[in-house]
Design a protein around this motif. Structure first.
Motif, mmCIF file in Angstrom:
data_model
loop_
_atom_site.group_PDB
_atom_site.id
_atom_site.type_symbol
_atom_site.label_atom_id
_atom_site.label_comp_id
_atom_site.label_asym_id
_atom_site.label_seq_id
_atom_site.Cartn_x
_atom_site.Cartn_y
_atom_site.Cartn_z
ATOM 1 N N ALA A 101 -1.906 2.975 -5.553
ATOM 2 C CA ALA A 101 -2.925 3.343 -6.538
ATOM 3 C C ALA A 101 -4.253 2.686 -6.197
ATOM 4 O O ALA A 101 -5.326 3.298 -6.339
ATOM 5 N N VAL A 102 -4.208 1.436 -5.720
ATOM 6 C CA VAL A 102 -5.431 0.743 -5.337
ATOM 7 C C VAL A 102 -6.048 1.382 -4.097
ATOM 8 O O VAL A 102 -7.269 1.564 -4.020
ATOM 9 N N VAL A 103 -5.218 1.739 -3.120
ATOM 10 C CA VAL A 103 -5.720 2.417 -1.918
ATOM 11 C C VAL A 103 -6.434 3.711 -2.301
ATOM 12 O O VAL A 103 -7.531 4.008 -1.815
ATOM 13 N N ASN A 104 -5.821 4.484 -3.176
ATOM 14 C CA ASN A 104 -6.433 5.749 -3.609
ATOM 15 C C ASN A 104 -7.808 5.515 -4.227
ATOM 16 O O ASN A 104 -8.757 6.254 -3.964
ATOM 17 N N ALA A 105 -7.909 4.488 -5.053
ATOM 18 C CA ALA A 105 -9.177 4.190 -5.710
ATOM 19 C C ALA A 105 -10.220 3.708 -4.711
ATOM 20 O O ALA A 105 -11.396 4.095 -4.786
ATOM 21 N N VAL A 121 -6.762 5.962 6.284
ATOM 22 C CA VAL A 121 -6.557 4.561 5.923
ATOM 23 C C VAL A 121 -6.145 3.769 7.163
ATOM 24 O O VAL A 121 -5.298 4.211 7.943
ATOM 25 N N GLN A 122 -6.769 2.605 7.346
ATOM 26 C CA GLN A 122 -6.320 1.695 8.396
ATOM 27 C C GLN A 122 -4.932 1.178 8.022
ATOM 28 O O GLN A 122 -4.725 0.720 6.902
ATOM 29 N N PHE A 169 1.864 -2.083 -22.997
ATOM 30 C CA PHE A 169 2.077 -1.031 -22.005
ATOM 31 C C PHE A 169 0.906 -0.939 -21.034
ATOM 32 O O PHE A 169 -0.243 -1.241 -21.390
ATOM 33 N N LEU A 170 1.211 -0.480 -19.818
ATOM 34 C CA LEU A 170 0.193 -0.322 -18.783
ATOM 35 C C LEU A 170 0.399 0.981 -18.027
ATOM 36 O O LEU A 170 1.514 1.290 -17.593
ATOM 37 N N TRP A 171 -0.687 1.742 -17.879
ATOM 38 C CA TRP A 171 -0.679 2.904 -16.986
ATOM 39 C C TRP A 171 -1.090 2.383 -15.618
ATOM 40 O O TRP A 171 -2.259 2.181 -15.329
ATOM 41 N N VAL A 172 -0.121 2.153 -14.765
ATOM 42 C CA VAL A 172 -0.332 1.505 -13.474
ATOM 43 C C VAL A 172 -1.343 2.258 -12.623
ATOM 44 O O VAL A 172 -2.299 1.680 -12.093
ATOM 45 N N GLU A 173 -1.127 3.546 -12.470
ATOM 46 C CA GLU A 173 -1.927 4.337 -11.537
ATOM 47 C C GLU A 173 -3.409 4.347 -11.888
ATOM 48 O O GLU A 173 -4.262 4.459 -11.007
ATOM 49 N N ARG A 174 -3.723 4.230 -13.165
ATOM 50 C CA ARG A 174 -5.123 4.261 -13.583
ATOM 51 C C ARG A 174 -5.718 2.867 -13.772
ATOM 52 O O ARG A 174 -6.815 2.578 -13.286
ATOM 53 N N ALA A 222 0.808 -1.226 0.000
ATOM 54 C CA ALA A 222 0.000 0.000 0.000
ATOM 55 C C ALA A 222 0.837 1.270 0.000
ATOM 56 O O ALA A 222 0.342 2.337 -0.376
ATOM 57 N N THR A 223 2.093 1.173 0.424
ATOM 58 C CA THR A 223 2.964 2.349 0.380
ATOM 59 C C THR A 223 3.833 2.338 -0.874
ATOM 60 O O THR A 223 4.683 3.204 -1.048
ATOM 61 N N GLY A 224 3.603 1.358 -1.741
ATOM 62 C CA GLY A 224 4.401 1.244 -2.960
ATOM 63 C C GLY A 224 3.637 1.629 -4.198
ATOM 64 O O GLY A 224 2.599 2.294 -4.151
ATOM 65 N N TYR A 225 4.136 1.147 -5.285
ATOM 66 C CA TYR A 225 3.729 1.548 -6.627
ATOM 67 C C TYR A 225 2.289 1.161 -6.955
ATOM 68 O O TYR A 225 1.414 1.997 -7.181
#
Length: 301
Positions: free
Chosen positions: A19-23, A52-53, A187-192, A12-15
């Motif tokens: 992004a999943v936590v944000n979503a 966030v817990q 290719f993949l846009w990880v954050e989205r 959750a503190t990584g790449y």
């Protein structure tokens, strides 16, 4: 009183995990729980400040994961490669799966990769960063835990994460090892697109008609050659962008990986966007959106 639908997130503190936590925070449906080796770290504290817990758990210590995952409806799991000192990726994955099954997790999402060794009939057998993930995926399947796996290609964020896009005297250059200019890459846009895929699965896994359990979903934003990506990047930045194949690195697991991917045009054959994920309500992003929203702000003058 409704019960909180907790999704525990590894990394959750990584790449990927962040992004999943944000979503998840934006959904109002699911409650993200970050599993962290150090809940007192600066990154963990920032998550706590956002509501966030954050729960202590070490992927190499199953007992800590059992405590951390209690009450979780689902898990989003990222395992770290064995070549990182002090990590054993297969052990990490098995501990995550075993702990999730023990506490009654209902659904498990794993980010993974295909077997290069199997795809090439053993020609490239040293890509441990792929084969360890395959071993974890097989273990998850054998566990009987309801699950789905996301297969991921080259990250577009590597433009800055691994410095594949660099400033030159005349503009910019994309430099990638062991990748001919004529070969396509996935290719993949990880954050989205990773969180979008994860949410599509979480929103639908309880419906048996969706046939999600046990499936593998390639998550591919686009497939093109690096010169084609350079041309799109040039248009976004309003500057010259070239492509350079820098040749072998001398590290077998890296050189074989790029040789495999270039020889198979990025490997993934699923139509783009993946119709199975689209059917679950996922809206894929585009390379053009990535360049406009991320690259232009980071590299534009």
């Amino acid at each position: 009183m409704s019960v909180a639908r907790i999704v525990s997130v590894f990394g959750a503190t990584g790449y990927q995990g962040s992004a999943v936590v944000n979503a998840l925070l934006k959904t109002g449906t699911f409650v993200p729980r970050a599993i962290s080796r150090d809940p007192d770290s600066e990154a963990s504290q920032k998550l706590k400040a956002r509501g966030v817990q954050v729960v202590k758990g070490d992927s190499l210590d199953k007992a800590s994961l059992v405590n951390a995952l209690k009450g979780s409806e689902a898990v989003f799991a990222v395992t770290l490669p064995t070549f990182i000192p002090g990590k054993d990726e297969v052990v990490q994955g098995r501990n995550m799966v075993d702990a999730a099954k023990e506490v009654g997790v209902k659904f498990f999402i794993l980010t993974s990769l295909p077997s290069i060794k199997a795809a090439t009939n053993g020609k490239y057998s040293d890509c441990i960063q792929y084969e360890d993930k395959v071993a974890v995926q097989k273990y998850l399947k054998a566990s009987g835990l309801p699950h789905a796996s996301l297969h991921l290609p080259y990250f577009l964020e590597n433009f800055w994460k691994t410095n594949h896009l660099k400033k030159t005297d005349t503009g910019y250059n994309i430099a990638v090892p062991n990748y001919p200019a004529t070969s396509r890459q996935s290719f993949l846009w990880v954050e989205r697109d990773i969180p979008a895929a994860a949410l599509a699965l979480l929103n639908n896994y309880t419906d048996p008609s969706k046939d999600i359990n046990g499936k593998v979903y390639p998550v591919v934003t686009a497939n093109m050659t690096y010169p084609e990506l350079a041309a799109k990047t040039s248009q976004a930045l309003g500057a010259e962008v070239t492509y350079t194949n820098t040749g072998p690195t001398g590290v077998t697991r890296i050189d074989d990986m790029f040789a495999f991917l270039s020889g198979s045009n990025g490997y993934y054959t699923t139509p783009i966007p993946n119709p199975d994920l689209v059917a679950l309500g996922m809206k894929f992003s585009t390379v053009e959106e990535f360049l406009a929203e991320e690259v232009k702000s980071r590299f534009g003058n």
